[in-house]
Design a protein around this motif. Structure first.
Motif, PDB file in Angstrom:
ATOM      1  N   HIS A  56      77.444 -63.287  12.775  1.00 37.58           N
ATOM      2  CA  HIS A  56      78.125 -63.412  14.076  1.00 37.58           C
ATOM      3  C   HIS A  56      77.415 -64.385  14.993  1.00 37.58           C
ATOM      4  O   HIS A  56      76.389 -64.965  14.635  1.00 37.58           O
ATOM      5  CB  HIS A  56      78.353 -62.042  14.714  1.00 37.58           C
ATOM      6  CG  HIS A  56      77.114 -61.296  15.133  1.00 37.58           C
ATOM      7  ND1 HIS A  56      76.252 -60.706  14.238  1.00 37.58           N
ATOM      8  CD2 HIS A  56      76.635 -61.014  16.364  1.00 37.58           C
ATOM      9  CE1 HIS A  56      75.288 -60.096  14.910  1.00 37.58           C
ATOM     10  NE2 HIS A  56      75.478 -60.278  16.205  1.00 37.58           N
ATOM     11  N   ASP A  72      70.160 -64.009  17.608  1.00 39.12           N
ATOM     12  CA  ASP A  72      69.169 -63.365  16.742  1.00 39.12           C
ATOM     13  C   ASP A  72      69.639 -63.339  15.286  1.00 39.12           C
ATOM     14  O   ASP A  72      68.927 -62.843  14.413  1.00 39.12           O
ATOM     15  CB  ASP A  72      68.807 -61.955  17.230  1.00 39.12           C
ATOM     16  CG  ASP A  72      70.013 -61.055  17.462  1.00 39.12           C
ATOM     17  OD1 ASP A  72      71.050 -61.549  17.934  1.00 39.12           O
ATOM     18  OD2 ASP A  72      69.916 -59.846  17.168  1.00 39.12           O
ATOM     19  N   HIS A  73      70.814 -63.900  15.021  1.00 42.19           N
ATOM     20  CA  HIS A  73      71.367 -63.896  13.660  1.00 42.19           C
ATOM     21  C   HIS A  73      71.484 -65.295  13.054  1.00 42.19           C
ATOM     22  O   HIS A  73      71.957 -65.443  11.951  1.00 42.19           O
ATOM     23  CB  HIS A  73      72.703 -63.160  13.655  1.00 42.19           C
ATOM     24  CG  HIS A  73      72.537 -61.765  14.158  1.00 42.19           C
ATOM     25  ND1 HIS A  73      72.337 -60.692  13.335  1.00 42.19           N
ATOM     26  CD2 HIS A  73      72.430 -61.290  15.426  1.00 42.19           C
ATOM     27  CE1 HIS A  73      72.145 -59.607  14.067  1.00 42.19           C
ATOM     28  NE2 HIS A  73      72.196 -59.951  15.344  1.00 42.19           N
ATOM     29  N   LEU A 121      67.497 -51.633  19.510  1.00 42.92           N
ATOM     30  CA  LEU A 121      67.920 -52.379  18.319  1.00 42.92           C
ATOM     31  C   LEU A 121      66.721 -52.689  17.444  1.00 42.92           C
ATOM     32  O   LEU A 121      66.820 -52.801  16.229  1.00 42.92           O
ATOM     33  CB  LEU A 121      68.537 -53.726  18.726  1.00 42.92           C
ATOM     34  CG  LEU A 121      70.016 -53.802  19.031  1.00 42.92           C
ATOM     35  CD1 LEU A 121      70.410 -55.250  19.228  1.00 42.92           C
ATOM     36  CD2 LEU A 121      70.866 -53.175  17.951  1.00 42.92           C
ATOM     37  N   GLU A 176      76.811 -56.518  12.652  1.00 42.76           N
ATOM     38  CA  GLU A 176      76.235 -55.686  13.717  1.00 42.76           C
ATOM     39  C   GLU A 176      77.297 -54.728  14.251  1.00 42.76           C
ATOM     40  O   GLU A 176      77.201 -54.218  15.360  1.00 42.76           O
ATOM     41  CB  GLU A 176      75.646 -56.555  14.844  1.00 42.76           C
ATOM     42  CG  GLU A 176      74.664 -55.765  15.709  1.00 42.76           C
ATOM     43  CD  GLU A 176      73.784 -56.615  16.600  1.00 42.76           C
ATOM     44  OE1 GLU A 176      73.446 -57.746  16.205  1.00 42.76           O
ATOM     45  OE2 GLU A 176      73.421 -56.133  17.696  1.00 42.76           O
ATOM     46  N   HIS A 205      70.717 -54.830  11.764  1.00 43.15           N
ATOM     47  CA  HIS A 205      69.650 -54.122  12.482  1.00 43.15           C
ATOM     48  C   HIS A 205      69.468 -52.757  11.804  1.00 43.15           C
ATOM     49  O   HIS A 205      70.363 -52.265  11.146  1.00 43.15           O
ATOM     50  CB  HIS A 205      70.003 -53.903  13.953  1.00 43.15           C
ATOM     51  CG  HIS A 205      70.098 -55.176  14.744  1.00 43.15           C
ATOM     52  ND1 HIS A 205      69.009 -55.781  15.331  1.00 43.15           N
ATOM     53  CD2 HIS A 205      71.145 -55.973  15.017  1.00 43.15           C
ATOM     54  CE1 HIS A 205      69.392 -56.890  15.947  1.00 43.15           C
ATOM     55  NE2 HIS A 205      70.694 -57.035  15.776  1.00 43.15           N
ATOM     56  N   SER A 244      71.297 -61.859  22.566  1.00 39.14           N
ATOM     57  CA  SER A 244      71.109 -61.240  21.273  1.00 39.14           C
ATOM     58  C   SER A 244      71.893 -59.970  21.072  1.00 39.14           C
ATOM     59  O   SER A 244      71.634 -59.241  20.159  1.00 39.14           O
ATOM     60  CB  SER A 244      69.645 -60.954  21.089  1.00 39.14           C
ATOM     61  OG  SER A 244      69.165 -60.396  22.270  1.00 39.14           O
TER      62      SER A 244
END
Ligand SMILES: [Zn+2]
Length: 699
Positions: free
Chosen positions: A194, A198-199, A264, A324, A369, A698
């Motif tokens: 996505h 942070d991905h 998370l 996520e 996560h 994030s």
């Protein structure tokens, strides 16, 4: 000079050089340094207070009420552990600490301090996983190296990587750990689940862009990925980043009395963020194709956790990647840093679709996560619970709303289903009950509660003096505030002390008393975002807004990913309308290398742009390659310099550029949230047309 608080991509934890504004009495927390030397048994702040008997009572009740004997999450979190590096720190290329798990070791005996809600503490302890784990034959995860997990799946010729973390440094370290324990293999494909940073931000740590260009490495992403990876964070970027100080407590020291995790994961890595454009976009709702010899079924889930997101089903190993969309927590419907409110019902429906399409066959479910869930019963249990909580938030809130409950009451009315309190599949460690329920109301009805008194209310600074006068002045409010605090009525104390602080921003005794109330409220929260927000507020009331310089890293990747239209929109936002009073001009902008044309107009104090049009009688026509314009967007070279050296060609009246520049304002990330907390401000010489803040958000 660059100003303090210069916004960067890496703000979350790259605020590494921290000083404090003028009324500060206390030396600094930083993205992982000073606090490490602090005795966790002592409060890090000279004005800090220990948890009160009321706070401790809430914790004692929670310990009795919550099912702590259910250890399934811990079994799942530990399962498949292969190895961890010796050091719990990962260094950034710039020399700072990019990641540090050591600073959270106090969590292991966190109960001893009695300053973290037991339910939140449990989640933070679960988030201490660190190292390489096996999910199922051929699928491995490195966890605890960053905010997200990085997943390695064995393909026919190399690794297929799901979600390469936030920073190149942490992603590289993860790959090195995989190489060491599983043997060296190249990365042949990357899947971005996505659009949140942070991905994907660490992609350059595991992939060389040359190999992507040559076709050696494939990058796959959901529909509309590039648009949302950047645009979600531009228009209100400065405000969002400032608010991250609250939601994520990014400047609080790691301490039982400060930062104790983010739900998370513990934190966000502070390193180099980059973005390589996907080579394949999953456009249809569902698409099936092979990735390095593995058949995958991709399910687009737009409008859930992110505007661009997808789940993946891998039938050959009965493994379900839930991106996520399902993690070990309830996620944000409303995120405190600020973002468009999410659709809880749509979220629930996509989980339901995934459950019926894949979940009934899945033997393992893993995500970006937290930890995987093994066995079909467990997979289905977690999927149903997660489906139900998003449906419940939507339906139950609207049920109340349709009977007159307003956005200003719903958080005191809404409660999650009792049956879900018996397990741990739907803890509120990212989204909170309180603000998700308010978010649902906002999604459908907006901010107004339909009470005429709140229709066009006075601003807090204007109403507060009236309240203070009518309440009989500061002395009386302080006395009542103290009484309420002594009775453990912290929300009541906040109501009246907030008025006093807004009426008398320089009244430090009032700010300190309000900070004491916020601090206890912070300790009491199960939700890390609420805890951080209260504790950050207490911190700023006591010490002023923390100032800090962070590495200047408005990365070229991010600027390149912005459309010219988005850049022009943002100039419109940076323009101070009052400075543009009476101005009117039109500019044709031509970028030959990508074949784009824009018509830019300034009229009625509004800067607008439209792609594909030109004015016949423009005041100015600028012709510059988009690749050169990027230098200006980044602030590396001014437009005037581009014109001077012939990179940009102009026709017409160059003076309008000067006029436009004179209206531009640089946003300052250190703006005051609570009154009387700002020290001396710093000046900055931002390039006239620089993009300014791009923050990678994030969640
Ligand atoms: Zn994430």
């Amino acid at each position: 000079m660059k100003m303090k608080f210069r916004n960067t991509l890496r703000i979350a934890t790259t605020v590494v050089v921290i000083g404090f504004t003028s009324n500060s009495t206390f030396a600094a927390p930083a993205g992982g340094s000073v606090a490490d030397n602090v005795d966790p048994g002592k409060h890090f702040h000279p004005k800090g207070k220990m948890p009160s008997k009321y706070t401790k009572k809430i914790f004692a009740d929670a310990r009795k009420k919550l099912p702590f004997s259910d250890r399934q999450d811990f079994e799942e979190q530990e399962r498949g552990f292969i190895a961890a590096p010796e050091s719990k720190k990962i260094m950034a290329d710039a020399g700072n600490v990019a990641w540090d798990m050591e600073r959270y070791e106090f969590l292991a005996d966190g109960d001893k301090y009695d300053s973290i809600h037991p339910s939140m503490l449990r989640q933070s302890q679960l988030n201490m996983n660190y190292g390489l784990y096996k999910v199922i034959d051929g699928v491995y995860q490195v966890r605890g190296f960053d905010l997200a997990n990085i997943t390695f799946m064995k393909g026919k010729t190399g690794w297929i990587v799901f979600d390469p973390l936030t920073a190149a440094e942490t992603a590289r370290a993860a790959k090195e750990l995989v190489d060491e324990h599983l043997g060296k293999m190249p990365v042949v494909a990357v899947i971005y689940s996505h659009s949140h940073g942070d991905h994907w931000g660490g992609v350059r740590g595991i992939v060389d862009e040359k190999d992507v260009r040559s076709g050696k490495v494939q990058i796959i992403a959901p529909r509309a990925f590039m648009q949302y990876a950047i645009s979600e964070n531009i228009y209100a970027g400065n405000a969002m980043t400032r608010r991250m100080f609250y939601q994520y407590g990014v400047l609080l020291p790691a301490s039982p009395y400060g930062h104790a995790g983010q739900g998370l994961a513990q934190n966000i890595a502070a390193g180099n963020i980059g973005l390589i454009e996907p080579t394949r976009i999953v456009e249809k709702d569902i698409e099936v194709f092979e990735v390095d010899g593995i058949t995958m079924e991709f399910q687009n889930t737009p409008g859930t956790e992110a505007p661009s997101e997808m789940n993946t089903w891998i039938p050959s190993i009965k493994a379900l990647w839930m991106a996520e969309n399902i993690v070990g927590s309830v996620h944000n419907i409303y995120t405190l840093r600020g973002a468009q409110v999410r659709d809880s019902l749509v979220w629930s429906k996509y989980i339901n679709e995934a459950l019926h399409k894949y979940g009934k066959k899945a033997e393992v479910m893993f995500a970006s996560h937290h930890w995987p869930r093994w066995g079909n019963n467990r997979v289905q249990e977690v999927m149903r619970d997660q489906r139900d909580i998003y449906a419940h938030m939507n339906n139950e809130v609207l049920h109340h709303v349709n009977q007159g409950v307003t956005i200003n009451e719903i958080h005191n009315v809404y409660d999650s289903p009792k049956s879900l309190d018996k397990g741990w599949t739907t803890g509120f460690y990212h989204g909170s009950r309180e603000n998700n329920s308010r978010g649902v109301v906002n999604y459908y009805l907006g901010h107004w509660d339909a009470n005429p008194a709140t229709l066009i209310p006075l601003s807090p600074r204007d109403s507060a003096p009236l309240y203070v006068e009518m309440m009989g002045g500061a002395k009386k409010i302080m006395a009542k505030g103290t009484e309420l605090i002594n009775q453990g009525k912290y929300r009541g104390a906040s109501e009246i002390l907030d008025k006093l602080v807004f009426a008398e921003p320089q009244n430090q005794a009032a700010k300190d008393l309000l900070a004491d109330a916020y601090e206890q409220l912070g300790y009491q929260q199960e939700n890390p975002g609420l805890r951080n927000a209260f504790l950050a507020g207490a911190f700023e009331l006591r010490s002023g807004i923390p100032g800090g310089a962070s590495p200047d890293s408005t990365g070229p990747d991010m600027v390149r990913a912005m459309t010219t239209g988005l850049f022009l929109d943002f100039l419109g936002i940076r323009m101070d309308g009052s400075k543009a009073e009476g101005m009117a001009f039109t500019i044709n902008l031509i970028t030959p290398d990508n074949g784009e044309k824009y018509l830019i107009e300034l009229s009625n104090e509004a800067l607008t742009n439209i792609e594909g049009y030109q004015a016949d009688d423009a005041d100015l026509t600028i012709t510059i390659n988009r690749s050169d314009l990027e230098q200006t967007m980044m602030g590396a070279k001014t437009l005037v310099d581009q014109i001077k050296d012939g990179t940009a060609k102009i026709e017409g009246n160059q003076k309008v550029l000067g006029q436009l520049a004179s209206t531009m304002v640089a946003f300052d990330m250190g703006f005051e949230i609570l009154p009387g907390t700002r020290g001396k401000s710093e000046s900055e010489d931002l390039n006239d047309f620089e993009v300014g803040p791009i923050t990678v958000q994030s969640e």
